[in-house]
Design an enzyme around this catalytic site. Sequence first.
Site, PDB file in Angstrom:
ATOM      1  N   ALA A 155       0.843  29.455  12.438  1.00  0.00           N
ATOM      2  CA  ALA A 155       1.629  30.658  12.713  1.00  0.00           C
ATOM      3  C   ALA A 155       3.111  30.352  12.898  1.00  0.00           C
ATOM      4  CB  ALA A 155       1.085  31.342  13.971  1.00  0.00           C
ATOM      5  N   SER A 156       3.481  29.082  12.881  1.00  0.00           N
ATOM      6  CA  SER A 156       4.838  28.671  13.260  1.00  0.00           C
ATOM      7  C   SER A 156       5.793  28.601  12.069  1.00  0.00           C
ATOM      8  CB  SER A 156       4.743  27.304  13.941  1.00  0.00           C
ATOM      9  OG  SER A 156       5.926  26.548  13.781  1.00  0.00           O
ATOM     10  N   PRO A 157       6.860  29.409  12.088  1.00  0.00           N
ATOM     11  CA  PRO A 157       7.806  29.419  10.964  1.00  0.00           C
ATOM     12  C   PRO A 157       8.464  28.062  10.717  1.00  0.00           C
ATOM     13  CG  PRO A 157       8.150  31.345  12.370  1.00  0.00           C
ATOM     14  CD  PRO A 157       7.186  30.445  13.099  1.00  0.00           C
ATOM     15  N   SER A 204       7.201  25.227  11.386  1.00  0.00           N
ATOM     16  CA  SER A 204       6.187  24.340  10.812  1.00  0.00           C
ATOM     17  C   SER A 204       6.119  24.535   9.299  1.00  0.00           C
ATOM     18  CB  SER A 204       4.818  24.610  11.440  1.00  0.00           C
ATOM     19  OG  SER A 204       4.802  24.267  12.810  1.00  0.00           O
TER      20      SER A 204
END
EC number: 5.99.1.4
Lengths: 207, 207
Positions: free
Chosen positions: A14-16, A18
């Site tokens: 869910a991490s941009p 990442s």
Amino acid sequence: MPQRPVLDFWYDFASPYSYLAAMRIEPLAEAAGVEIRWRPFLLGPIFAGQGWASSPFNLFPSKGRYMWRDVTREAARLALPLKRPDPFPQNSLTAARLALALREKGLASAFTRAVFAAEFGEGRSISDITVISDILRELGVDVASTVSSAQAAAVKSRLRAETEEARTRGIFGAPTFLCADGEMFWGNDRLEQALAWATGERPAGLL
Amino acid sequence: MPQRPVLDFWYDFASPYSYLAAMRIEPLAEAAGVEIRWRPFLLGPIFAGQGWASSPFNLFPSKGRYMWRDVTREAARLALPLKRPDPFPQNSLTAARLALALREKGLASAFTRAVFAAEFGEGRSISDITVISDILRELGVDVASTVSSAQAAAVKSRLRAETEEARTRGIFGAPTFLCADGEMFWGNDRLEQALAWATGERPAGLL
């Protein structure tokens, strides 16, 4: 042949940031002679332990507005497409389990990049089974058996264990890069430093 | 002679990454042809508005441990001394008021660097009047009248207004660099990008 140094790449689907790291880590690691271990985990339980019921980018609106602008600039700088998924954050549970299941087949890297590209490059929903199925077909794996294997108890408990390991190692965000000696680097901005550290480079004057 | 582009440098004297930025901003700005406006403010009221009674580096211990390690590496990389002040965060109220009072004399830059160097380079207490007096003497200003002028109602209300301006502009941390067109860059890591933006550079492909 000497073993290559290893760098653990901890990420949440869910991490941009990442996304940005996942799309560029392999050529950089190859050039540095570093082996990447793909370590999907869930930030949700770690955030919950800090009293956060959602992403800090939603809980703190100024920070969230800034993050999207910064990610937009960074994606442009890296020539990566960006389309904001709705809702944000996406539910990353299914993708994380699949990545763990596929890791044994050496497919974690390709699967991870494909998921991130769909999610942040095209704004697609990664909890949508049709999106996931498209990605698995593209990878050349059997969709039904792979989806089924990712729901096995062993994979579920493995993801819980990975997330617990992240927490006990002091990981508080994603992406986080962990060197074999425990040195930690947080954020896409620190990828180059993490790779350099893994190969034994140190900032001059570091005590 | 054409006016140089302006970049607002918002910082809190208690912020470790503001220290790193303050110590290196002037030669970079000079090389880029950008004028820096020194904008001291208080993060405390902004954090309080998010429900935080202290620095996030204290509230979230994993994040705090990481921050000190990262600042240690960054300071080494930048060849800056680092000694952690105790307590952390330091009370930055007096230093912020003094910086505003000295800004009218063109001394905000020199004063700010001297305070940060004492605080994070030597680990001294910036709410200690003997530390502040040493710094003011070194700058060649009259200690008594300067300390007195910084306690004037006009300076106190100016600092409150600056902090409120920071909040309404969406500033949530420090250092923050704000360009004349409102483009925001957060963190010492973004200083180079902020300067480039101020001079009109844009990442290729940015919409």
